[in-house]
Design a protein around this motif. Structure first.
Motif, PDB file in Angstrom:
ATOM      1  N   ILE A 103       0.827  -1.242  -0.121  1.00 11.13           N
ATOM      2  CA  ILE A 103      -0.017  -0.051  -0.027  1.00 11.13           C
ATOM      3  C   ILE A 103       0.942   1.234   0.023  1.00 11.13           C
ATOM      4  O   ILE A 103       2.051   1.210   0.539  1.00 11.13           O
ATOM      5  CB  ILE A 103      -0.803   0.034   1.306  1.00 11.13           C
ATOM      6  N   GLU A 104       0.325   2.208  -0.331  1.00 12.30           N
ATOM      7  CA  GLU A 104       1.166   3.523  -0.338  1.00 12.30           C
ATOM      8  C   GLU A 104       1.572   3.931   0.887  1.00 12.30           C
ATOM      9  O   GLU A 104       1.073   3.714   1.896  1.00 12.30           O
ATOM     10  CB  GLU A 104       0.237   4.745  -0.819  1.00 12.30           C
ATOM     11  N   SER A 105       2.886   4.270   1.057  1.00 10.16           N
ATOM     12  CA  SER A 105       3.592   4.593   2.069  1.00 10.16           C
ATOM     13  C   SER A 105       2.774   5.502   3.010  1.00 10.16           C
ATOM     14  O   SER A 105       2.668   5.279   4.256  1.00 10.16           O
ATOM     15  CB  SER A 105       4.874   5.111   1.924  1.00 10.16           C
ATOM     16  N   ARG A 106       2.231   6.686   2.557  1.00  9.24           N
ATOM     17  CA  ARG A 106       1.452   7.620   3.363  1.00  9.24           C
ATOM     18  C   ARG A 106       0.128   6.956   4.024  1.00  9.24           C
ATOM     19  O   ARG A 106      -0.430   7.606   4.914  1.00  9.24           O
ATOM     20  CB  ARG A 106       1.160   8.739   2.463  1.00  9.24           C
ATOM     21  N   LYS A 107      -0.339   5.888   3.509  1.00  9.47           N
ATOM     22  CA  LYS A 107      -1.412   5.267   3.977  1.00  9.47           C
ATOM     23  C   LYS A 107      -1.210   4.030   4.779  1.00  9.47           C
ATOM     24  O   LYS A 107      -1.869   3.430   5.468  1.00  9.47           O
ATOM     25  CB  LYS A 107      -2.410   4.635   3.000  1.00  9.47           C
ATOM     26  N   ALA A 108       0.050   3.640   5.076  1.00 13.94           N
ATOM     27  CA  ALA A 108       0.611   2.579   5.918  1.00 13.94           C
ATOM     28  C   ALA A 108       0.737   2.914   7.449  1.00 13.94           C
ATOM     29  O   ALA A 108       1.768   2.918   7.847  1.00 13.94           O
ATOM     30  CB  ALA A 108       1.860   2.115   5.409  1.00 13.94           C
ATOM     31  N   ILE A 109      -0.408   2.868   8.003  1.00  9.56           N
ATOM     32  CA  ILE A 109      -0.557   3.425   9.406  1.00  9.56           C
ATOM     33  C   ILE A 109      -1.473   2.450  10.140  1.00  9.56           C
ATOM     34  O   ILE A 109      -2.520   2.103   9.893  1.00  9.56           O
ATOM     35  CB  ILE A 109      -1.011   4.747   9.773  1.00  9.56           C
ATOM     36  N   LYS A 110      -0.766   1.777  11.010  1.00  3.41           N
ATOM     37  CA  LYS A 110      -1.795   0.910  11.485  1.00  3.41           C
ATOM     38  C   LYS A 110      -3.166   1.294  12.136  1.00  3.41           C
ATOM     39  O   LYS A 110      -3.114   2.536  12.688  1.00  3.41           O
ATOM     40  CB  LYS A 110      -1.110   0.130  13.003  1.00  3.41           C
ATOM     41  N   GLY A 111      -4.145   0.756  11.820  1.00  2.00           N
ATOM     42  CA  GLY A 111      -5.563   1.225  12.221  1.00  2.00           C
ATOM     43  C   GLY A 111      -6.153   1.967  11.303  1.00  2.00           C
ATOM     44  O   GLY A 111      -7.523   2.458  11.404  1.00  2.00           O
ATOM     45  N   SER A 112      -5.580   2.457  10.004  1.00  2.00           N
ATOM     46  CA  SER A 112      -6.032   3.350   8.995  1.00  2.00           C
ATOM     47  C   SER A 112      -6.979   2.327   8.247  1.00  2.00           C
ATOM     48  O   SER A 112      -6.667   1.382   8.060  1.00  2.00           O
ATOM     49  CB  SER A 112      -5.117   4.101   8.511  1.00  2.00           C
ATOM     50  N   LYS A 113      -7.967   3.129   7.635  1.00  5.87           N
ATOM     51  CA  LYS A 113      -9.019   2.540   6.759  1.00  5.87           C
ATOM     52  C   LYS A 113      -8.304   2.912   5.423  1.00  5.87           C
ATOM     53  O   LYS A 113      -7.946   4.113   5.156  1.00  5.87           O
ATOM     54  CB  LYS A 113     -10.476   3.043   7.110  1.00  5.87           C
ATOM     55  N   ILE A 114      -8.460   1.795   4.597  1.00  7.31           N
ATOM     56  CA  ILE A 114      -8.009   2.056   3.057  1.00  7.31           C
ATOM     57  C   ILE A 114      -9.190   1.458   2.349  1.00  7.31           C
ATOM     58  O   ILE A 114      -9.807   0.448   2.621  1.00  7.31           O
ATOM     59  CB  ILE A 114      -6.435   1.585   2.941  1.00  7.31           C
ATOM     60  N   VAL A 115      -8.959   1.964   1.005  1.00  7.23           N
ATOM     61  CA  VAL A 115      -9.875   1.430   0.017  1.00  7.23           C
ATOM     62  C   VAL A 115      -8.951   0.828  -1.276  1.00  7.23           C
ATOM     63  O   VAL A 115      -7.818   1.451  -1.616  1.00  7.23           O
ATOM     64  CB  VAL A 115     -10.964   2.420  -0.642  1.00  7.23           C
ATOM     65  N   TYR A 116      -8.805  -0.455  -1.300  1.00 10.67           N
ATOM     66  CA  TYR A 116      -8.014  -0.968  -2.521  1.00 10.67           C
ATOM     67  C   TYR A 116      -8.103  -0.473  -3.789  1.00 10.67           C
ATOM     68  O   TYR A 116      -9.331  -0.576  -4.242  1.00 10.67           O
ATOM     69  CB  TYR A 116      -8.213  -2.666  -2.470  1.00 10.67           C
ATOM     70  N   GLU A 117      -6.953  -0.063  -4.152  1.00  5.73           N
ATOM     71  CA  GLU A 117      -6.951   0.398  -5.772  1.00  5.73           C
ATOM     72  C   GLU A 117      -5.723  -0.497  -6.173  1.00  5.73           C
ATOM     73  O   GLU A 117      -4.672  -0.333  -5.509  1.00  5.73           O
ATOM     74  CB  GLU A 117      -6.505   1.897  -5.654  1.00  5.73           C
ATOM     75  N   PRO A 118      -5.932  -1.026  -7.054  1.00 11.40           N
ATOM     76  CA  PRO A 118      -4.704  -1.949  -7.676  1.00 11.40           C
ATOM     77  C   PRO A 118      -3.724  -1.345  -8.193  1.00 11.40           C
ATOM     78  O   PRO A 118      -4.040   0.003  -8.852  1.00 11.40           O
ATOM     79  CB  PRO A 118      -5.373  -2.959  -8.657  1.00 11.40           C
ATOM     80  N   VAL A 119      -2.505  -1.515  -7.774  1.00 10.54           N
ATOM     81  CA  VAL A 119      -1.305  -0.981  -8.494  1.00 10.54           C
ATOM     82  C   VAL A 119      -1.305  -0.883  -9.865  1.00 10.54           C
ATOM     83  O   VAL A 119      -1.453  -1.908 -10.473  1.00 10.54           O
ATOM     84  CB  VAL A 119       0.139  -1.451  -7.778  1.00 10.54           C
TER      85      VAL A 119
END
Length: 156
Positions: free
Chosen positions: A83-99
């Motif tokens: 995942i993008e480095s800026r989103k790589a935070i434990k507990g954060s919510k992400i939406v999958y976007e394929p690389v």
């Protein structure tokens, strides 16, 4: 792990061993007519599961598994993805976007493009594992993370 994370499903008797892991690929054509299909098919297509217990109750007949099936308790295991480095935070919510990458021979390809996931799938970062095993040939700044699915788009 919360008790609500446990799912009861059916699995072939030859595969029904505590600790075994499998990826749910979806329903076979023969599953449509089975009266037990709601139990088998209550899993997320493309997700990986670990068997944590075999239920009592004996063997059931199955159109797919020639030796029948057992009821088992499973938990969905975290998915490892880039995942993008800026989103790589434990507990954060992400939406999958394929690389946007088609370098299938890259050692990181399966982490950057995990099988079975769909654009828009929602996850929570459970753990940030670290860096990719090698430099990204496309120049993406990604971290490797374990994620857990938020939305439950189970098979039908």
């Amino acid at each position: 792990m919360e008790e609500s994370d446990t799912i009861i499903t059916l699995i072939g008797t030859k595969l029904a061993k505590t600790g075994n892991e499998f990826i749910f690929k979806g329903a076979a054509k023969d599953c449509e007519v089975c009266k037990l299909n709601k139990t088998c098919l209550g899993l997320n297509v493309g997700s990986k599961y670990r068997i944590i217990a075999i239920r009592n109750g004996g063997k059931l007949e199955c159109f797919i598994h020639d030796s029948g099936v057992f009821a088992v308790e499973v938990v969905e295991t975290p998915i490892v993805m880039g995942i993008e480095s800026r989103k790589a935070i434990k507990g954060s919510k992400i939406v999958y976007e394929p690389v946007e990458c088609n370098l299938i021979n890259c050692e990181n390809y399966k982490i950057c493009r995990p099988a079975g996931l769909r654009r828009g799938d929602k996850f929570t970062v459970v753990n940030v594992v670290g860096e990719l095993s090698g430099p990204c040939e496309r120049g993406f700044l990604l971290k490797v993370a374990e994620v857990k699915r938020n939305d439950k788009h189970r098979s039908e």
